[in-house]
Design a protein around this motif. Structure first.
Motif, mmCIF file in Angstrom:
data_model
loop_
_atom_site.group_PDB
_atom_site.id
_atom_site.type_symbol
_atom_site.label_atom_id
_atom_site.label_comp_id
_atom_site.label_asym_id
_atom_site.label_seq_id
_atom_site.Cartn_x
_atom_site.Cartn_y
_atom_site.Cartn_z
ATOM 1 N N GLY A 162 0.535 -1.796 -0.179
ATOM 2 C CA GLY A 162 0.091 -0.299 0.122
ATOM 3 C C GLY A 162 1.139 1.717 0.062
ATOM 4 N N LYS A 163 1.948 0.821 -0.490
ATOM 5 C CA LYS A 163 2.977 2.651 0.142
ATOM 6 C C LYS A 163 3.471 2.842 -1.750
ATOM 7 N N LEU A 164 4.353 3.396 -2.125
ATOM 8 C CA LEU A 164 4.875 3.482 -3.248
ATOM 9 C C LEU A 164 6.732 3.305 -2.753
ATOM 10 N N ALA A 165 6.797 2.463 -3.618
ATOM 11 C CA ALA A 165 8.556 1.770 -3.350
ATOM 12 C C ALA A 165 9.177 2.427 -3.751
ATOM 13 N N VAL A 166 10.320 2.498 -4.175
ATOM 14 C CA VAL A 166 11.357 2.799 -5.203
ATOM 15 C C VAL A 166 12.294 1.534 -4.915
ATOM 16 N N THR A 167 13.304 2.305 -6.486
ATOM 17 C CA THR A 167 14.583 0.651 -6.626
ATOM 18 C C THR A 167 15.244 1.646 -7.737
ATOM 19 N N ALA A 168 16.834 1.793 -6.278
ATOM 20 C CA ALA A 168 17.025 2.817 -7.330
ATOM 21 C C ALA A 168 18.807 2.686 -7.269
ATOM 22 N N PRO A 169 19.545 2.450 -8.229
ATOM 23 C CA PRO A 169 21.047 2.180 -8.719
ATOM 24 C C PRO A 169 21.987 3.737 -8.302
ATOM 25 N N VAL A 170 22.691 3.581 -6.981
ATOM 26 C CA VAL A 170 23.259 4.559 -6.990
ATOM 27 C C VAL A 170 24.564 4.756 -6.920
ATOM 28 N N ASP A 171 25.403 5.279 -6.623
ATOM 29 C CA ASP A 171 27.299 5.850 -6.775
ATOM 30 C C ASP A 171 27.661 6.130 -5.327
ATOM 31 N N ILE A 172 27.833 5.680 -3.723
ATOM 32 C CA ILE A 172 28.014 6.317 -3.195
ATOM 33 C C ILE A 172 29.464 6.116 -1.722
ATOM 34 N N LEU A 173 30.478 7.134 -2.352
ATOM 35 C CA LEU A 173 32.007 7.012 -1.760
ATOM 36 C C LEU A 173 32.548 5.990 -3.016
ATOM 37 N N GLY A 174 32.121 6.604 -4.756
ATOM 38 C CA GLY A 174 33.245 4.850 -5.198
ATOM 39 C C GLY A 174 32.145 3.550 -5.719
ATOM 40 N N GLN A 175 31.164 2.950 -4.839
ATOM 41 C CA GLN A 175 30.331 2.272 -4.842
ATOM 42 C C GLN A 175 29.034 2.463 -5.543
ATOM 43 N N LYS A 176 28.876 0.644 -5.699
ATOM 44 C CA LYS A 176 27.374 0.631 -7.193
ATOM 45 C C LYS A 176 26.815 0.272 -5.803
ATOM 46 N N LEU A 177 25.499 0.709 -6.003
ATOM 47 C CA LEU A 177 24.483 0.289 -4.823
ATOM 48 C C LEU A 177 23.314 -0.029 -5.195
ATOM 49 N N THR A 178 22.387 -0.367 -4.336
ATOM 50 C CA THR A 178 20.946 -0.469 -5.458
ATOM 51 C C THR A 178 20.370 0.562 -3.144
ATOM 52 N N VAL A 179 19.884 1.369 -4.132
ATOM 53 C CA VAL A 179 18.942 1.722 -2.723
ATOM 54 C C VAL A 179 17.499 1.172 -2.685
ATOM 55 N N THR A 180 16.925 1.407 -1.989
ATOM 56 C CA THR A 180 15.040 0.548 -1.855
ATOM 57 C C THR A 180 14.842 1.396 -0.882
ATOM 58 N N GLY A 181 13.685 1.637 -0.540
ATOM 59 C CA GLY A 181 12.412 2.327 -0.045
ATOM 60 C C GLY A 181 11.065 2.630 0.009
ATOM 61 N N THR A 182 10.664 3.183 0.760
ATOM 62 C CA THR A 182 9.499 3.378 0.434
ATOM 63 C C THR A 182 9.684 5.102 0.620
ATOM 64 N N ALA A 183 8.007 5.987 0.438
ATOM 65 C CA ALA A 183 7.724 7.384 -0.194
ATOM 66 C C ALA A 183 6.051 7.549 0.307
ATOM 67 N N ASP A 184 6.057 8.827 1.609
ATOM 68 C CA ASP A 184 4.648 8.878 1.894
ATOM 69 C C ASP A 184 4.057 9.955 0.449
ATOM 70 N N VAL A 185 2.848 9.833 0.637
ATOM 71 C CA VAL A 185 2.330 10.194 -1.150
ATOM 72 C C VAL A 185 1.242 11.182 -0.747
ATOM 73 N N THR A 186 1.612 12.465 -0.839
ATOM 74 C CA THR A 186 0.463 12.687 -0.826
ATOM 75 C C THR A 186 -0.372 14.058 -1.830
#
Length: 262
Positions: A162-186
């Motif tokens: 029931g929540k908006l979920a996100v998945t995205a590739p990011v580069d943090i301090l030279g490391q390629k990581l996958t970010v996941t999480g949810t958002a509040d939508v209003t």
């Protein structure tokens, strides 16, 4: 010798029953013809309104498949004479608009107009006002369209519990990581959808404060107020809800024209 009167009495009774049956059959045929005529007239009105709705959508610089219109209430002809219709349902599919140069896809938009005022001349000629006392609309914005507005390479959106979920590739301090999480939508002012990503994680995130700060900055960067394409019929967004098929938007309006002035 027995009298024969009963035989003579039977014939008028039989003739009476035949007349009654004939009248009933004729009455049923008449009712059937009236129902057919009523539905034919409703069909003509539905096509006329669909043509005017198509023009209204074009005014918003949007496109859609041919509108489907259903005039509710029975009988229809009495509504024509009164110039007021209980309910008109409009279904728009494959609606496409644009926001800041990005295409936004709405697979389906359901519009329910109540207490619609339209004169017979307006329906016949196509000119004049068709005004609805109340209009409710429900549409679905695809997650691909919403992700494109965030403008982050590789970012994907969807629904999770029931929540908006996100998945995205990011580069943090030279490391390629996958970010996941949810958002509040209003709902935000100006028919916008407010996205607030407050709880992002990344497996393998370096255990240093700078890495957490960079991840927090990424969350802030995609926590924006997303403008929606201008909705037809002056609809104003009241509620947004993530669902598996997309972000469902509920909107309404009052005393608005559902046709294009000509």
């Amino acid at each position: 010798m027995a009298e024969a009167y009963p035989a003579y009495e039977e014939r008028p009774r039989r003739r009476g029953r035949k007349v009654l049956v004939t009248l009933v059959v004729l009455l049923l045929l008449l009712v059937g013809l009236l129902v057919v005529a009523d539905r034919v007239a409703a069909g003509v009105a539905e096509r006329a309104i669909a043509d005017q709705v198509k023009q209204e959508v074009a005014k918003q610089d949007a496109q859609s498949a041919p509108p489907k219109v259903d005039v509710g209430g029975f009988p229809f002809l009495t509504q024509v004479l009164d110039g007021r219709y209980e309910r008109i349902s409009i279904v728009l599919t494959d609606v496409r608009g644009s926001v800041e140069g990005n295409a936004v896809s709405v697979p389906r938009l359901d519009v329910d107009a109540r207490n619609v005022r339209a004169s017979l001349d307006t329906l016949r000629s196509g000119s004049g006002d068709v005004v609805a006392e109340k209009v409710d609309g429900t549409g679905t914005v695809t997650y691909d369209s919403l992700a494109a507005l965030l403008d982050r390479p590789g970012l994907k959106l969807g629904e999770q519990n029931g929540k908006l979920a996100v998945t995205a590739p990011v580069d943090i301090l030279g490391q390629k990581l996958t970010v996941t999480g949810t958002a509040d939508v209003t709902v935000a002012k100006g028919n916008k959808v407010a996205l607030r990503f407050n709880d992002l994680t990344a497996e393998g995130l370096p255990a240093v404060p700078l890495a957490r700060t960079l991840l927090s900055n990424y969350a802030k960067g995609i926590s924006i107020d997303v403008p929606l394409p201008e909705l037809p019929f002056q609809l104003n967004v009241r509620k947004v809800e993530p669902r598996p098929e997309g972000l469902v938007v509920t909107a309404d309006a009052a005393n608005v024209p559902i046709n294009s002035a000509r």
